[in-house]
Design a protein around this motif. Sequence first.
Motif, PDB file in Angstrom:
ATOM      1  N   SER A 176       4.789   2.253 -12.540  1.00 18.34           N
ATOM      2  CA  SER A 176       3.705   1.390 -12.309  1.00 18.34           C
ATOM      3  C   SER A 176       2.513   2.170 -11.600  1.00 18.34           C
ATOM      4  O   SER A 176       1.532   1.600 -11.065  1.00 18.34           O
ATOM      5  N   GLY A 177       2.970   3.353 -11.121  1.00 20.00           N
ATOM      6  CA  GLY A 177       1.865   4.323 -10.621  1.00 20.00           C
ATOM      7  C   GLY A 177       2.070   4.063  -8.900  1.00 20.00           C
ATOM      8  O   GLY A 177       3.247   3.482  -8.417  1.00 20.00           O
ATOM      9  N   SER A 178       1.165   4.671  -8.317  1.00 30.22           N
ATOM     10  CA  SER A 178       1.121   4.735  -6.827  1.00 30.22           C
ATOM     11  C   SER A 178       0.856   3.238  -6.215  1.00 30.22           C
ATOM     12  O   SER A 178       0.180   2.338  -6.686  1.00 30.22           O
ATOM     13  N   LEU A 179       1.662   2.892  -5.353  1.00 28.47           N
ATOM     14  CA  LEU A 179       1.114   1.596  -4.330  1.00 28.47           C
ATOM     15  C   LEU A 179       0.214   1.762  -3.534  1.00 28.47           C
ATOM     16  O   LEU A 179       0.276   2.678  -2.785  1.00 28.47           O
ATOM     17  N   LYS A 180      -0.741   1.029  -3.882  1.00 32.06           N
ATOM     18  CA  LYS A 180      -2.015   1.118  -2.927  1.00 32.06           C
ATOM     19  C   LYS A 180      -1.637   0.317  -1.624  1.00 32.06           C
ATOM     20  O   LYS A 180      -1.393  -1.184  -1.701  1.00 32.06           O
ATOM     21  N   VAL A 181      -1.799   0.863  -0.483  1.00 32.09           N
ATOM     22  CA  VAL A 181      -1.905   0.086   0.722  1.00 32.09           C
ATOM     23  C   VAL A 181      -3.066   0.135   1.441  1.00 32.09           C
ATOM     24  O   VAL A 181      -3.642   1.267   1.612  1.00 32.09           O
ATOM     25  N   THR A 182      -3.375  -0.887   2.402  1.00 29.93           N
ATOM     26  CA  THR A 182      -4.390  -0.843   3.148  1.00 29.93           C
ATOM     27  C   THR A 182      -3.953  -1.092   4.498  1.00 29.93           C
ATOM     28  O   THR A 182      -3.203  -1.933   4.969  1.00 29.93           O
ATOM     29  N   LEU A 183      -4.619   0.143   5.476  1.00 32.67           N
ATOM     30  CA  LEU A 183      -4.217   0.047   6.853  1.00 32.67           C
ATOM     31  C   LEU A 183      -5.573  -0.451   7.636  1.00 32.67           C
ATOM     32  O   LEU A 183      -6.464   0.277   7.524  1.00 32.67           O
ATOM     33  N   TYR A 184      -5.370  -1.660   8.210  1.00 33.05           N
ATOM     34  CA  TYR A 184      -6.449  -1.836   8.950  1.00 33.05           C
ATOM     35  C   TYR A 184      -6.326  -1.272  10.344  1.00 33.05           C
ATOM     36  O   TYR A 184      -5.385  -1.509  10.952  1.00 33.05           O
ATOM     37  N   THR A 185      -7.345  -0.724  10.870  1.00 36.26           N
ATOM     38  CA  THR A 185      -7.393   0.257  12.249  1.00 36.26           C
ATOM     39  C   THR A 185      -8.711   0.132  12.860  1.00 36.26           C
ATOM     40  O   THR A 185      -9.540  -0.766  12.360  1.00 36.26           O
ATOM     41  N   THR A 186      -8.602   0.917  14.019  1.00 36.16           N
ATOM     42  CA  THR A 186      -9.940   0.990  14.530  1.00 36.16           C
ATOM     43  C   THR A 186      -9.876   2.208  15.230  1.00 36.16           C
ATOM     44  O   THR A 186      -8.798   2.810  15.743  1.00 36.16           O
ATOM     45  N   LEU A 187     -10.757   2.949  15.515  1.00 34.55           N
ATOM     46  CA  LEU A 187     -10.935   4.069  16.475  1.00 34.55           C
ATOM     47  C   LEU A 187     -10.335   4.033  17.850  1.00 34.55           C
ATOM     48  O   LEU A 187     -10.499   3.189  18.459  1.00 34.55           O
ATOM     49  N   GLY A 188      -9.460   4.980  18.220  1.00 26.21           N
ATOM     50  CA  GLY A 188      -8.955   5.123  19.461  1.00 26.21           C
ATOM     51  C   GLY A 188      -7.506   4.304  19.411  1.00 26.21           C
ATOM     52  O   GLY A 188      -6.943   3.957  20.714  1.00 26.21           O
ATOM     53  N   CYS A 189      -7.123   3.783  18.375  1.00 29.22           N
ATOM     54  CA  CYS A 189      -5.998   2.857  18.298  1.00 29.22           C
ATOM     55  C   CYS A 189      -4.810   3.689  18.198  1.00 29.22           C
ATOM     56  O   CYS A 189      -4.508   4.188  17.065  1.00 29.22           O
ATOM     57  N   HIS A 190      -3.933   3.636  19.203  1.00 24.60           N
ATOM     58  CA  HIS A 190      -2.803   4.688  19.345  1.00 24.60           C
ATOM     59  C   HIS A 190      -1.517   3.846  18.385  1.00 24.60           C
ATOM     60  O   HIS A 190      -0.929   4.785  17.855  1.00 24.60           O
ATOM     61  N   LEU A 191      -1.677   2.683  18.453  1.00 24.20           N
ATOM     62  CA  LEU A 191      -0.450   2.083  17.694  1.00 24.20           C
ATOM     63  C   LEU A 191      -0.812   2.188  16.142  1.00 24.20           C
ATOM     64  O   LEU A 191      -0.022   2.308  15.385  1.00 24.20           O
ATOM     65  N   CYS A 192      -2.301   2.221  15.678  1.00 24.00           N
ATOM     66  CA  CYS A 192      -2.625   2.490  14.416  1.00 24.00           C
ATOM     67  C   CYS A 192      -2.130   3.990  14.108  1.00 24.00           C
ATOM     68  O   CYS A 192      -1.890   4.005  13.063  1.00 24.00           O
ATOM     69  N   GLU A 193      -2.527   4.744  14.818  1.00 31.70           N
ATOM     70  CA  GLU A 193      -2.044   6.300  14.636  1.00 31.70           C
ATOM     71  C   GLU A 193      -0.504   6.268  14.293  1.00 31.70           C
ATOM     72  O   GLU A 193      -0.103   7.051  13.348  1.00 31.70           O
ATOM     73  N   GLN A 194       0.222   5.576  14.972  1.00 30.44           N
ATOM     74  CA  GLN A 194       1.934   5.479  14.835  1.00 30.44           C
ATOM     75  C   GLN A 194       2.188   4.780  13.514  1.00 30.44           C
ATOM     76  O   GLN A 194       2.888   5.299  12.903  1.00 30.44           O
ATOM     77  N   ALA A 195       1.304   3.763  12.992  1.00 32.59           N
ATOM     78  CA  ALA A 195       1.427   3.124  11.647  1.00 32.59           C
ATOM     79  C   ALA A 195       1.194   4.099  10.513  1.00 32.59           C
ATOM     80  O   ALA A 195       1.835   4.288   9.726  1.00 32.59           O
ATOM     81  N   GLU A 196       0.032   4.886  10.933  1.00 25.56           N
ATOM     82  CA  GLU A 196      -0.261   5.871   9.957  1.00 25.56           C
ATOM     83  C   GLU A 196       0.662   6.941   9.651  1.00 25.56           C
ATOM     84  O   GLU A 196       1.005   7.184   8.712  1.00 25.56           O
ATOM     85  N   ALA A 197       1.254   7.320  10.793  1.00 26.35           N
ATOM     86  CA  ALA A 197       2.330   8.343  10.690  1.00 26.35           C
ATOM     87  C   ALA A 197       3.472   7.730   9.959  1.00 26.35           C
ATOM     88  O   ALA A 197       4.134   8.635   9.258  1.00 26.35           O
ATOM     89  N   MET A 198       3.898   6.631  10.208  1.00 27.36           N
ATOM     90  CA  MET A 198       4.947   5.992   9.374  1.00 27.36           C
ATOM     91  C   MET A 198       4.558   5.999   8.073  1.00 27.36           C
ATOM     92  O   MET A 198       5.615   6.269   7.113  1.00 27.36           O
ATOM     93  N   VAL A 219      -2.566  -3.473  10.998  1.00 26.10           N
ATOM     94  CA  VAL A 219      -2.023  -4.463   9.870  1.00 26.10           C
ATOM     95  C   VAL A 219      -2.115  -3.646   8.603  1.00 26.10           C
ATOM     96  O   VAL A 219      -3.134  -2.926   8.410  1.00 26.10           O
ATOM     97  N   ILE A 220      -1.130  -3.904   7.833  1.00 25.79           N
ATOM     98  CA  ILE A 220      -0.747  -3.461   6.525  1.00 25.79           C
ATOM     99  C   ILE A 220      -0.840  -4.328   5.400  1.00 25.79           C
ATOM    100  O   ILE A 220      -0.163  -5.309   5.562  1.00 25.79           O
ATOM    101  N   THR A 221      -1.650  -4.133   4.161  1.00 25.99           N
ATOM    102  CA  THR A 221      -1.497  -5.037   3.424  1.00 25.99           C
ATOM    103  C   THR A 221      -1.266  -4.195   2.022  1.00 25.99           C
ATOM    104  O   THR A 221      -1.542  -3.235   1.769  1.00 25.99           O
ATOM    105  N   THR A 222      -0.770  -4.847   0.884  1.00 18.65           N
ATOM    106  CA  THR A 222      -0.914  -4.278  -0.333  1.00 18.65           C
ATOM    107  C   THR A 222      -1.256  -5.477  -1.340  1.00 18.65           C
ATOM    108  O   THR A 222      -1.331  -6.647  -1.420  1.00 18.65           O
TER     109      THR A 222
END
Length: 83
Positions: free
Chosen positions: A2-24, A58-61
């Motif tokens: 089915s191809g690549s799974l598209k995910v959306t990462l809702y984030t904001t500048l300076g969000c350290h938790l967001c950086e952790q989620a992106e690293a995951m 927050v992550i959505t697909t």
Amino acid sequence: MSGSLKVTLYTTLGCHLCEQAEAMLHHLVASGRDITIESVDIADSDELMDLYGIRIPVITTPERSDDIGWPFTLEELDSFLST
């Protein structure tokens, strides 16, 4: 396939938790998951600030009607993206 799974990462500048989620997400890609990641800064939208402001990251697909918001583990994220 089915191809690549598209995910959306809702984030904001300076969000350290967001950086952790992106690293995951990048860890899952490095381990072989075919994932395309789109980062969306919620600061650009009042609607997104209302929806996700106290929950980011927050992550959505497109495949799911729900989302996963912090806190979550790598295993929980992997499971969310697998169903």
